[in-house]
Design a protein around this motif. Sequence first.
Motif, PDB file in Angstrom:
ATOM      1  N   GLN A 233      -5.948   5.134   6.714  1.00  0.00           N
ATOM      2  CA  GLN A 233      -6.003   4.868   8.089  1.00  0.00           C
ATOM      3  C   GLN A 233      -5.038   4.031   8.022  1.00  0.00           C
ATOM      4  N   ASN A 234      -4.847   2.960   6.750  1.00  0.00           N
ATOM      5  CA  ASN A 234      -3.571   1.424   6.609  1.00  0.00           C
ATOM      6  C   ASN A 234      -2.761   2.936   6.052  1.00  0.00           C
ATOM      7  N   VAL A 235      -2.952   3.538   5.881  1.00  0.00           N
ATOM      8  CA  VAL A 235      -1.030   4.190   5.212  1.00  0.00           C
ATOM      9  C   VAL A 235      -1.473   5.022   6.070  1.00  0.00           C
TER      10      VAL A 235
ATOM     11  N   MET B  17      -1.034   4.237   9.245  1.00  0.00           N
ATOM     12  CA  MET B  17      -0.730   3.229  10.245  1.00  0.00           C
ATOM     13  C   MET B  17       0.808   2.849   9.608  1.00  0.00           C
ATOM     14  N   LEU B  18       1.041   3.048   8.680  1.00  0.00           N
ATOM     15  CA  LEU B  18       2.365   2.193   7.778  1.00  0.00           C
ATOM     16  C   LEU B  18       3.257   3.519   7.952  1.00  0.00           C
TER      17      LEU B  18
ATOM     18  N   GLY C 286      -9.037  -2.317   1.565  1.00  0.00           N
ATOM     19  CA  GLY C 286     -10.050  -0.383   1.180  1.00  0.00           C
ATOM     20  C   GLY C 286      -9.735  -0.024  -0.260  1.00  0.00           C
TER      21      GLY C 286
ATOM     22  N   ASN D  30      -2.061  -5.180   8.589  1.00  0.00           N
ATOM     23  CA  ASN D  30      -1.970  -3.973   7.787  1.00  0.00           C
ATOM     24  C   ASN D  30      -2.014  -3.851   6.714  1.00  0.00           C
TER      25      ASN D  30
ATOM     26  N   ILE E 119      -7.994   3.105   3.435  1.00  0.00           N
ATOM     27  CA  ILE E 119      -7.031   2.961   2.604  1.00  0.00           C
ATOM     28  C   ILE E 119      -6.066   4.096   3.357  1.00  0.00           C
TER      29      ILE E 119
ATOM     30  N   LEU F  89      -5.156  -2.505   3.643  1.00  0.00           N
ATOM     31  CA  LEU F  89      -5.056  -1.965   2.960  1.00  0.00           C
ATOM     32  C   LEU F  89      -5.646  -2.446   1.306  1.00  0.00           C
TER      33      LEU F  89
END
Lengths: 259, 309, 367
Positions: B116-118, B120-121, C324, C317, B114, C321
């Motif tokens: 990492q992807n936040v 990335m966003l 996760g 992405n 989570i 998300l």
Amino acid sequence: MCSAKALLEVSGVGKRFGGLAALSEVSLTVQAGEIYGLIGPNGAGKTTLFNCLTGLYDLSEGQIRLAGEAIQGLKPHAIVQRGFARTFQNIRLFANMTALENVMVGRHPRTRAGILGSVLRTAAERREEAAIREAAHFWLERVGLNAKARSLAGHLPYGAQRRLEIARALATEPRILALDEPVAGMNPSERRDMADLFLRLRHDHQLTLLLIEHDVKLVMGLCDRVAVLDYGRKIAEGSPASVQRDPAVIKAYLGGHAA
Amino acid sequence: MDIFAQQIVNGLVLGSIYALVALGYTMVYGILELINFAHGEVTMVGALIALAVIGALLGVAPDLPGILAVIAGALVAIPACMLLGYTIERVAYRPLRQAPRLAPLITAIGVSIILQNVAMLIWGRQYIAFPPILPQATFQIAGAQVSALQIFIVLLSGVAMAGLWFMVQRTRLGRAMRACGESRETASLMGIDVNRIISTAFIIGSALAAIAGLMVSAYYGLAHYYMGFMLGLKAFSAAVLGGIGNLGGAVLGGLLLGVIEALGAGYIGDITGGFLGSHYQDVFAFLVLIAVLVFRPSGLLGERVAQRA
Amino acid sequence: MISALRARPRLNLALLAILLALLPFIAGELIGQSGVRMLDFALLYVLLALGLNLVVGYAGLLDLGYIAFYALGAYFYAWLASPHFGLHLPFWMILPMGTLFAAAFGLLLGAPTLRLRGDYLAIVTLGFGEIIRIFMNNLNAPVNITNGPQGMDLIDPIQIAGVGFTGTHELFGLTLPATYLYYYLFLALTLVAILVAYRLQDSRIGRAWSALREDEVAATAMGINTRNLKLLAFAMGATFGGLAGGLFAAFQGFISPESFNLMESILILCMIVLGGMGHIPGVIVGAVLLTILPEALRYLGDLQRATLGEVIVDTANLRMLIFGLALVLMMLYRPAGLWPSRQRQRELTAKGEVAIHEQESLADVQR
């Protein structure tokens, strides 16, 4: 009843945790067919000795022989393989498996099916599975739990859990069975039943029993011989009656329930 | 220039960063026996927040001294990471404290993904450059070139570690932490608020992680949403090398791992006759980890249980 | 074969068989070739998820580098059936060797680490997965073994009885593109894998794995060689991974290290966590759901473009998300999965007694 053959010989066993000596120079001999009691105040090292005997702890020093063969340093599973089974003071069943499955797991060291046999469901594997199931029912019957075969181990009442743990240990076909406080928390009538069970097991299966117990009355009535541990040392050994009169024992219990 | 001396210096600099991150793993493990997988990602968040603040400040005031901008970045990133660490523990770990061990491990991985992807966003996939605002001076020490930044990193890590050591050894809070490390149950019977201590361990670890994240991005000159993964893996290896749960061990393990990596990367080409090159640098941490687990699972300083926090 | 249907009339099973047989035609009709490809991938993921389930669900070992075995199987296939080394062995020789190759690596990695506590294993396997990828990426010089980041291509397709799985074939009056042929091959192998998984579960070995997962100390006191059994679970899992990898290489005709990153390991873990650890039907459902979900998410991308004029949230992405979040939320609120086995449901929702028991057991094992 007791043949004069030494089944378990413990000599000079010591166990240290860091600087603390939990056991030192403990020696004792259990004859085949005996019921041998191990008593002593809390923290005397009884369970530590069990853990050493069954390979859960490495010894700091000393020797353990089972039927003449040195077993110290062996892994716990190898010791079970050689015929030494145990139960735990704080019952350790596979709580989410059924009673039957628990005992079936106990057959593990006496059976052989591997990956290939299991995947191919060979004739030998199917025969073995059937035999495992049958043996498991047999041992459940012996401890009076066959009616509960399908119940989850974790859902059984306390006394039944104790019995199940014994059945599971018996399924490994031990020569000697070590029981860690098997009647703790039971009422007098349950205790009598357990004592009867132990006597029957010895009689029917030529089993040797090593027993840790706090209930001195039970120990005195049941055991052929008794050893007393205190502060990690053996302070007395002999017939229940002689041990009961031993001044060192009376002192260790400080006029407690053994005196 | 002496290559050996140079690699030792580089290794010690990198190692002091590993040590800061390893301290976070080891503090949490010492109390909870939990590997906080998401810890590496906290360093990443710290680095990216600090960089965002620095970038914004330089946009408004281009003449601002570099040091001040970096300090401002740290002053925002550190509390943000502390809050993040606290939140992770409350939301993802605390409800599972009684659950089987597999459960918190899996949520920890979930939290990592989570974060990492936040990131990335918010910051995108590209590398974000650390602006060249810090002094570029270098010194010759014992045959090695040492930059002002390297000296600064080692000094700051040293100060942070000394602060932590003082807190753990000399304060009431530290005593409570050590007690929880011995036995949570006993500590709670002694009137210690175990939940508060656990939160504190996460908060302090995250603050150190934020500092480490900022240092790494300054050292390599860039930051990236994926930077926390390898850093976390290496810092964890360092913690295991030193003896997980042991604060001194984390520092020793971090420094040692940094040196091993630097020497390994510097010499692997010569050793293997050019078969393997320096892009295998990341493999060393892993090999060290396996070697420690096989030969000395308790780590270098593993038995000194009394020292763990 | 599928336990939910076991007790019901044969009719259900027959209907399921017909549905499975017709599925590629339905997907081909509704979605086209890409739909059939999706089915093929779903089957590969079912294979992978079943394999990881042996390790995580049965034996209770968290393996975070599972994709490495998939990679090893794929590269092994490519080495022996592509112009890279000029070797073109038939698939029925390579696949068994490839699975053994992957299993050997499983043993190699497991042997030093499996006597340790579970959480160390998680980290070590995580590292292992990355190391394998680093090697795949860099072993193109000085000797070109993996062709580095470009990957290897022109991998031979599967060929059975002279029929190469490439182009389009006329069989029994039907027009069958290669994706259809792969579907039936993967389906057959998946059914075998399901059978294997069930038989292992209900065997002496499966019981020993359950015992191990429940209480390691008690298991060892029952004469179970815990280390060997863990190794066995690990190697079996690797076998499934290696097989799926070989199939993947043949199906795709091209592989590169990109396909084998950590996120793929996590994806497979998600599949079994979401579906229900240790429960075969749950694991299958989880794998299929998570293969299809990203495709569904693609529509979200289109939707954003249509309504907002640009893609604001990248769907890849978004996918990660969601994975996760799924891991965290499932563990917090539904730890036994969407379709749990009865036993695991009890186990993973158990608080108190069992968990305390487990902690003690680990403390003992640590010694």
